[in-house]
Write an enzyme that holds these catalytic residues in place. Structure first.
Site, short mmCIF file in Angstrom:
data_model
loop_
_atom_site.label_atom_id
_atom_site.label_comp_id
_atom_site.label_asym_id
_atom_site.label_seq_id
_atom_site.Cartn_x
_atom_site.Cartn_y
_atom_site.Cartn_z
N THR A 403 38.27 41.82 40.25
CA THR A 403 37.14 41.01 39.81
C THR A 403 36.42 41.73 38.68
O THR A 403 36.47 42.96 38.58
CB THR A 403 36.17 40.76 40.99
OG1 THR A 403 36.90 40.18 42.07
CG2 THR A 403 35.04 39.84 40.62
N GLU A 441 44.16 34.13 45.18
CA GLU A 441 42.87 33.72 45.72
C GLU A 441 42.94 33.06 47.08
O GLU A 441 41.97 33.06 47.84
CB GLU A 441 42.19 32.77 44.73
CG GLU A 441 40.70 32.93 44.67
CD GLU A 441 40.31 34.29 44.12
OE1 GLU A 441 39.63 35.03 44.84
OE2 GLU A 441 40.68 34.60 42.99
#
Length: 584
Positions: A403, A441
Site C-alpha cells: 500500500t 485484494e
C-alpha cells in the site's frame, strides 16, 4: 534515524510549527535517492513550500507531481502523475492493477471516491476454503489468480480527472510513460524487498523484469525500463480508461488471472467492463476545534480513526506528551475501535453498516468511559451503537502491506488524500504482459463464511468490495479551512498510524515530519504493540505495570502529511521509507 534522535526531535518539536522557515527545497535534494533499507530509517528534513506540495513514497513520483503542479495542474492532476510513477518505482505497493480511495477538498466541499477492487461475478463465500472446509493458508490463497479483484484505480483516476482536473489527460500521464521508456534506477528499498520476496520469481513475466538470469534481484542502481507499461499508458492516454477495461489490456488481465497453472482465478471480460467507481459521502467528525474527514465503508479506517480520536478527546492529550501514558491511551482507544471494526464493518452495498451509530459522539463517550487511566482493559468487546439494522460477526483482518499514500495541496488550496494498494507486497505475484502487477485484494475478505452460525459481514460475495483499513484523512480548522492532509500504508495498523500522527500534529503541535517519525504505538484489540528499535521499547515496563501485554514489533508505516500554516506548507514523509515532501 536513531531512536535517541527521534525522541530528541519529538520533544524539541513541541510548539515549533509556527516558527518554521519556509523556503522551497533544492531540486537536487528533492530527487536524491534515499539509502534507507526496506524497514530502516533515514533522517529527513521537514519539507516546506509557499505555493503547493506533494508528499509521496518515492522522490521520482513526488517530483512528477511537483512538475505537474508547477505547470498549473490541480491536486488531482498531480495525484494521477504520482500514482502512475509509483506503479513503476514502487511496484510492490500500488498501481493500476489495484485499487484506491481518494478524498478531495476544493475549499468548500469534501468528496470521496471509492475505487476499491470488486470480487468477480463467479466469486462465492467458500472461495478461500480448502477441500477440508477450513480456511486456506494465507499465501496459498494469495499467490495466483484466485486472489485477484477487478482493479479500480484506473477508473478512479479517470473520474477524479473528469471532476477536478485542469491539465489534459495526456499531459498528466506523460511523466510516467516517459519514465517507463527511459528507465529509472532501482532503489535500495525495491532491491531489498525483491531480495526478501519468496514468490515473485515463479511468475515468468515478473522474473524477466525484476531478476537477473541467475535468479538474483537486479542490483541497486540498475536502470529498469518497462516498454510494455509505457505502451499501456500511451494507449490509455489516447483512448481513455475504457482501453484498460476492454480490448487487449483487459484480455491480458483475464488471461493472466485465469491462466495461473495451480491457483487460477475466474475473472471475466464482463467483470472488467462492468466495474464502476462509487462516489460516496465523506465521513466527517469533530476533534476539539478541528473537523476530521475521510473515507467511510467499505474502508474501516476512518471509522476507527474517528472512534479513537473521540476517546482521546476526553483526555488532555497535550499534557500527556509522547511516552507510556500516551501509548496507554492510544492502545485502549484502539482496542475499542478495533473491536467494533471486526464486528460491524464491511461493504455497505451488502451489509447495513451502522456508521452513524459507530461515530455518534454520545456512543463514543460511553466507550471512552470504559478506559481506566491506570489499567488496561485487556481485550475489548464490541459495543452496541445506536441506529443498528443488522448484527453480523466479522473476524477477518485486512493486511494491505502493499500500500502507498499520497498527500497533495495545490496552489488554489485544493487537496487530495489518496491511499492506494495492491494489498500484499507485490500483490498476487502475477505480472501482466502489459507491464503491471495485479492485486491480491480478495484476500482482504474473511476466509471463513460464518461465525457462531451467523454469516460473516466481510465474507466473499460476487461484486462485493473487501473491507479495508485505509484511512486517507483531511483536517479542517475551526473556521472550516484546510489544516492538514494525512495518511499512511500499513494494513490493519493504518488507523493506529494515522491517529498517532493526528495527535502529534493537533495536540502536541509537532511539525508533520516529527509527528510521522514518532514511534508507532497502539493495539488492534490484542497485545499493546510498540515499535521495535525505537525509544518506545523503554515504555514497555511502564505499560506492563498497567496490565498491558506488550509486544515489540516492526511497524513500517509510510505516513505522508502536509500542514497548512499562515506562512506556507509544511510536509513530512515517513523516515521509515524513501518518500519525500516537496513543493514549489
Amino acid at each position: 534515524m536513531t531512536s535517541q534522535s527521534t525522541l530528541r526531535r519529538s520533544l524539541m518539536g513541541l510548539g515549533l510549527l509556527a516558527s518554521l522557515p519556509f523556503a522551497p527545497l533544492a531540486l537536487a535534494q528533492a530527487v536524491a535517492p534515499s539509502p534507507e533499507a526496506p524497514t530502516g530509517r533515514t533522517s529527513k528534513p521537514v519539507g516546506t513550500a509557499t505555493k503547493d506540495m506533494v508528499a509521496a513514497a518515492n522522490p521520482l513520483a513526488a517530483q512528477a507531481g511537483r512538475e505537474i503542479l508547477a505547470a498549473g495542474g490541480s491536486a488531482v492532476d498531480a495525484a494521477i502523475a504520482v500514482q502512475l510513477v509509483l506503479n513503476l518505482v514502487e511496484p510492490q505497493s500500488s498501481g493500476i492493477g489495484g485499487g484506491a480511495f481518494m478524498v478531495f477538498w476544493d475549499g468548500r466541499t469534501m468528496a470521496a471516491l471509492d475505487g476499491r477492487e470488486t470480487a468477480p461475478a463467479a466469486a462465492k463465500p467458500e472461495r478461500f476454503l480448502g477441500p477440508d472446509g477450513k480456511p486456506m493458508k494465507f499465501y496459498d490463497a494469495v499467490v495466483g489468480g484466485r486472489s485477484v479483484g477487478v482493479p479500480g484505480t484506473p477508473r478512479l483516476l479517470e473520474l477524479a480527472h473528469k471532476n477536478w482536473g485542469k491539465l489534459s489527460w495526456q499531459q498528466v500521464i506523460e511523466p510516467a510513460a516517459r519514465l517507463a521508456e527511459e528507465g529509472f534506477a532501482i532503489s535500495p528499498r525495491l532491491n531489498g524487498l525483491l531480495t526478501q520476496e519468496k514468490y515473485l520469481q515463479n511468475d515468468p513475466v515478473a522474473r524477466a523484469y525484476f531478476y537477473e538470469p541467475d535468479g538474483k534481484p537486479k542490483a541497486v542502481g540498475t536502470v529498469l525500463k518497462n516498454p510494455a507499461f509505457a505502451k499501456t499508458l500511451r494507449t490509455v492516454a489516447e483512448k481513455g480508461v475504457d482501453a484498460f477495461y476492454s480490448g487487449e489490456i483487459a484480455q491480458d488481465i483475464v488471461a493472466t488471472v485465469t491462466g495461473h497453472p495451480t491457483n487460477p482465478g475466474d475473472m471475466t471480460l464482463d467483470d472488467l467492463k462492468g466495474y464502476k467507481v462509487q462516489e460516496r459521502e465523506a465521513l466527517c467528525g469533530s476533534y476539539r476545534t478541528y473537523r476530521i474527514c475521510g473515507m467511510g465503508p467499505p474502508s474501516s479506517g476512518q471509522v476507527a480513526v474517528q472512534q479513537m480520536m473521540g476517546v482521546l478527546e476526553t483526555q488532555d492529550m497535550a499534557a500527556v506528551k509522547p511516552g507510556p501514558d500516551a501509548a496507554h491511551w492510544l492502545a485502549e482507544a484502539g482496542r475499542l475501535a478495533y473491536a467494533d471494526r471486526a464486528l460491524f464493518l464491511a461493504d455497505p452495498a451488502f451489509v447495513n453498516v451502522p456508521v452513524k451509530g459507530l461515530t455518534d459522539p454520545g456512543y463514543i463517550k460511553s466507550r471512552a468511559a470504559l478506559v481506566d487511566p491506570n489499567k488496561s482493559m485487556g481485550k475489548a468487546k464490541p459495543g452496541d451503537p445506536p441506529f443498528q439494522k443488522t448484527f453480523l460477526w466479522g473476524p477477518s483482518d485486512g493486511i494491505e502491506y502493499g500500500t502507498s499514500h499520497i498527500s497533495i495541496v495545490d496552489r488554489n488550496g485544493n487537496a487530495v488524500s489518496m491511499t492506494t494498494t495492491i494489498e500484499d507486497g507485490f500483490g498476487s505475484r502475477l505480472m501482466t504482459k502489459s507491464g503491471f502487477l495485479l492485486n491480491n485484494e480478495l484476500t482482504d475478505f474473511s476466509f471463513a463464511t460464518t461465525e457462531d452460525g451467523k454469516p460473516i459481514a466481510n465474507r466473499v460475495e460476487a461484486g462485493k468490495r473487501p473491507r479495508s483499513s485505509m484511512a486517507p484523512t483531511m483536517v479542517l480548522d475551526g473556521s472550516g479551512k484546510l489544516y492538514a492532509v494525512v495518511g499512511s500504508p500499513g494494513g490493519s495498523l493504518i488507523p493506529n498510524y494515522v491517529a498517532k500522527t493526528l495527535v502529534g500534529i493537533l495536540d502536541w503541535k509537532l511539525d508533520p515530519q516529527v509527528a510521522a517519525d514518532l514511534p508507532n504505538m497502539g493495539s488492534r484489540n490484542g497485545p499493546t504493540e510498540l515499535e521495535a528499535g525505537t525509544e518506545a521499547e523503554g515504555w514497555k515496563t511502564g505499560l506492563e505495570a498497567k496490565g498491558h501485554e506488550v509486544k515489540l514489533i516492526d511497524q513500517n508505516s509510510g505516513i505522508h502529511a502536509i500542514v497548512v500554516t499562515p506562512a506556507g506548507l509544511v510536509g513530512g514523509a515517513d523516515s521509515r521509507r524513501e518518500g519525500v515532501a516537496i513543493g514549489n
